[in-house]
Design a protein around this motif. Structure first.
Motif, mmCIF file in Angstrom:
data_model
loop_
_atom_site.group_PDB
_atom_site.id
_atom_site.type_symbol
_atom_site.label_atom_id
_atom_site.label_comp_id
_atom_site.label_asym_id
_atom_site.label_seq_id
_atom_site.Cartn_x
_atom_site.Cartn_y
_atom_site.Cartn_z
ATOM 1 N N ARG A 177 5.306 36.856 43.033
ATOM 2 C CA ARG A 177 5.977 37.356 41.831
ATOM 3 C C ARG A 177 5.369 36.850 40.538
ATOM 4 N N GLY A 178 4.660 35.738 40.561
ATOM 5 C CA GLY A 178 4.130 35.150 39.333
ATOM 6 C C GLY A 178 2.722 35.618 39.023
ATOM 7 N N ALA A 179 2.137 34.971 38.029
ATOM 8 C CA ALA A 179 0.770 35.307 37.615
ATOM 9 C C ALA A 179 -0.229 34.976 38.720
ATOM 10 N N ARG A 180 0.053 33.899 39.477
ATOM 11 C CA ARG A 180 -0.805 33.514 40.597
ATOM 12 C C ARG A 180 0.036 33.438 41.856
ATOM 13 N N PRO A 181 -0.531 33.824 42.991
ATOM 14 C CA PRO A 181 0.223 33.679 44.239
ATOM 15 C C PRO A 181 0.453 32.196 44.550
ATOM 16 N N ALA A 182 1.635 31.878 45.043
ATOM 17 C CA ALA A 182 2.001 30.483 45.302
ATOM 18 C C ALA A 182 2.400 30.296 46.759
ATOM 19 N N LEU A 183 1.891 29.247 47.364
ATOM 20 C CA LEU A 183 2.251 28.883 48.726
ATOM 21 C C LEU A 183 3.576 28.141 48.682
ATOM 22 N N LEU A 184 4.602 28.718 49.302
ATOM 23 C CA LEU A 184 5.910 28.061 49.347
ATOM 24 C C LEU A 184 6.097 27.270 50.634
ATOM 25 N N ARG A 185 5.518 27.753 51.739
ATOM 26 C CA ARG A 185 5.651 27.046 53.014
ATOM 27 C C ARG A 185 4.441 27.355 53.872
ATOM 28 N N HIS A 186 3.837 26.287 54.396
ATOM 29 C CA HIS A 186 2.731 26.449 55.342
ATOM 30 C C HIS A 186 3.234 27.076 56.625
ATOM 31 N N GLY A 187 2.454 27.957 57.169
ATOM 32 C CA GLY A 187 2.661 28.478 58.512
ATOM 33 C C GLY A 187 1.377 28.248 59.275
ATOM 34 N N MET A 188 1.181 28.973 60.341
ATOM 35 C CA MET A 188 -0.008 28.750 61.156
ATOM 36 C C MET A 188 -1.212 29.570 60.689
ATOM 37 N N ILE A 189 -1.062 30.395 59.675
ATOM 38 C CA ILE A 189 -2.196 31.124 59.131
ATOM 39 C C ILE A 189 -2.952 30.189 58.195
ATOM 40 N N ALA A 190 -4.256 30.085 58.386
ATOM 41 C CA ALA A 190 -5.072 29.196 57.550
ATOM 42 C C ALA A 190 -4.992 29.629 56.086
ATOM 43 N N ILE A 191 -4.812 28.669 55.209
ATOM 44 C CA ILE A 191 -4.724 28.944 53.773
ATOM 45 C C ILE A 191 -5.984 29.664 53.302
ATOM 46 N N GLU A 192 -7.128 29.245 53.817
ATOM 47 C CA GLU A 192 -8.395 29.870 53.437
ATOM 48 C C GLU A 192 -8.408 31.355 53.785
ATOM 49 N N ALA A 193 -7.807 31.728 54.908
ATOM 50 C CA ALA A 193 -7.752 33.135 55.312
ATOM 51 C C ALA A 193 -6.885 33.942 54.348
ATOM 52 N N ILE A 194 -5.779 33.363 53.923
ATOM 53 C CA ILE A 194 -4.900 34.050 52.965
ATOM 54 C C ILE A 194 -5.614 34.197 51.628
ATOM 55 N N GLU A 195 -6.255 33.124 51.185
ATOM 56 C CA GLU A 195 -6.972 33.177 49.918
ATOM 57 C C GLU A 195 -8.107 34.194 49.956
ATOM 58 N N ALA A 196 -8.757 34.336 51.102
ATOM 59 C CA ALA A 196 -9.830 35.325 51.234
ATOM 60 C C ALA A 196 -9.281 36.745 51.097
ATOM 61 N N VAL A 197 -8.113 37.002 51.686
ATOM 62 C CA VAL A 197 -7.498 38.329 51.586
ATOM 63 C C VAL A 197 -7.053 38.601 50.150
ATOM 64 N N LEU A 198 -6.460 37.593 49.502
ATOM 65 C CA LEU A 198 -5.973 37.757 48.133
ATOM 66 C C LEU A 198 -7.111 37.711 47.112
ATOM 67 N N ASN A 199 -8.237 37.172 47.531
ATOM 68 C CA ASN A 199 -9.403 37.007 46.664
ATOM 69 C C ASN A 199 -9.109 36.091 45.474
ATOM 70 N N GLU A 200 -8.241 35.105 45.694
ATOM 71 C CA GLU A 200 -7.953 34.077 44.693
ATOM 72 C C GLU A 200 -7.251 32.911 45.371
ATOM 73 N N PRO A 201 -7.328 31.730 44.753
ATOM 74 C CA PRO A 201 -6.688 30.562 45.359
ATOM 75 C C PRO A 201 -5.165 30.620 45.231
ATOM 76 N N LEU A 202 -4.506 30.008 46.203
ATOM 77 C CA LEU A 202 -3.047 29.887 46.162
ATOM 78 C C LEU A 202 -2.663 28.658 45.353
ATOM 79 N N GLU A 203 -1.644 28.795 44.549
ATOM 80 C CA GLU A 203 -1.062 27.646 43.866
ATOM 81 C C GLU A 203 -0.202 26.919 44.893
ATOM 82 N N ARG A 204 -0.312 25.608 44.951
ATOM 83 C CA ARG A 204 0.505 24.808 45.878
ATOM 84 C C ARG A 204 1.704 24.293 45.110
ATOM 85 N N VAL A 205 2.896 24.708 45.483
ATOM 86 C CA VAL A 205 4.101 24.206 44.821
ATOM 87 C C VAL A 205 4.783 23.216 45.756
#
Length: 152
Positions: free
Chosen positions: A9-37
């Motif tokens: 919902r924000g200007a940058r995608p934010a990781l709210l809870r880790h799951g078993m999907i690698a963060i790097e894989a999500i960032e590759a799909v989004l083509n930007e880094p996740l903000e860690r809250v």
């Protein structure tokens, strides 16, 4: 293991809870880094409480190097214990409920809650859990174990 939760919902995608999907894989799909809250920041989401997934017994995370000494200390103090471990040598097997865990993140995650329930069913004073690796793939497991070990 529950799913990864991402807030888009924000200007940058934010990781709210880790799951078993690698963060790097999500960032590759989004083509930007996740903000860690942190757990106290961002919107409420399932699984973000400081203490959660907790058995009735006290849960303590222990490094593999300290596991033998910690088991011996607990037993010497008269505590009943259960142990969840994968790298640590099985010790004090006659005096502790010992649950051997998988040594890879995906099967470990699959077995985690069942193993915690099994350990708790033995009614120990304390459940010692071998601290997970800091390597990629273990983030969600480390998060759930920190929450299980948090003060209640």
């Amino acid at each position: 293991m529950e799913s990864t939760i991402i807030d888009l919902r924000g200007a940058r995608p934010a990781l709210l809870r880790h799951g078993m999907i690698a963060i790097e894989a999500i960032e590759a799909v989004l083509n930007e880094p996740l903000e860690r809250v942190g757990d106290q920041q961002g919107p409420r989401a399932s699984g973000r409480l400081a203490s959660r997934y907790a058995p009735r017994a006290v849960v303590e995370l222990v490094t593999v190097d300290a596991l033998t000494e910690r088991v011996e200390t607990c037993l010497a103090a008269g505590e009943s214990i259960a142990v969840l471990a994968w790298r640590g040598a099985r010790i004090a097997a006659l005096h502790a409920a010992w649950i051997e865990m998988p040594d890879q993140p995906a099967p470990f995650a699959q077995a985690l809650y069942s193993a915690l329930r099994q350990a708790d069913a033995a009614c120990p004073d304390r459940i010692l859990v071998e601290r997970p690796s800091d390597a990629a793939g273990w983030e969600a497991i480390a998060d759930r174990l920190r929450k299980a070990a948090a003060p209640r």
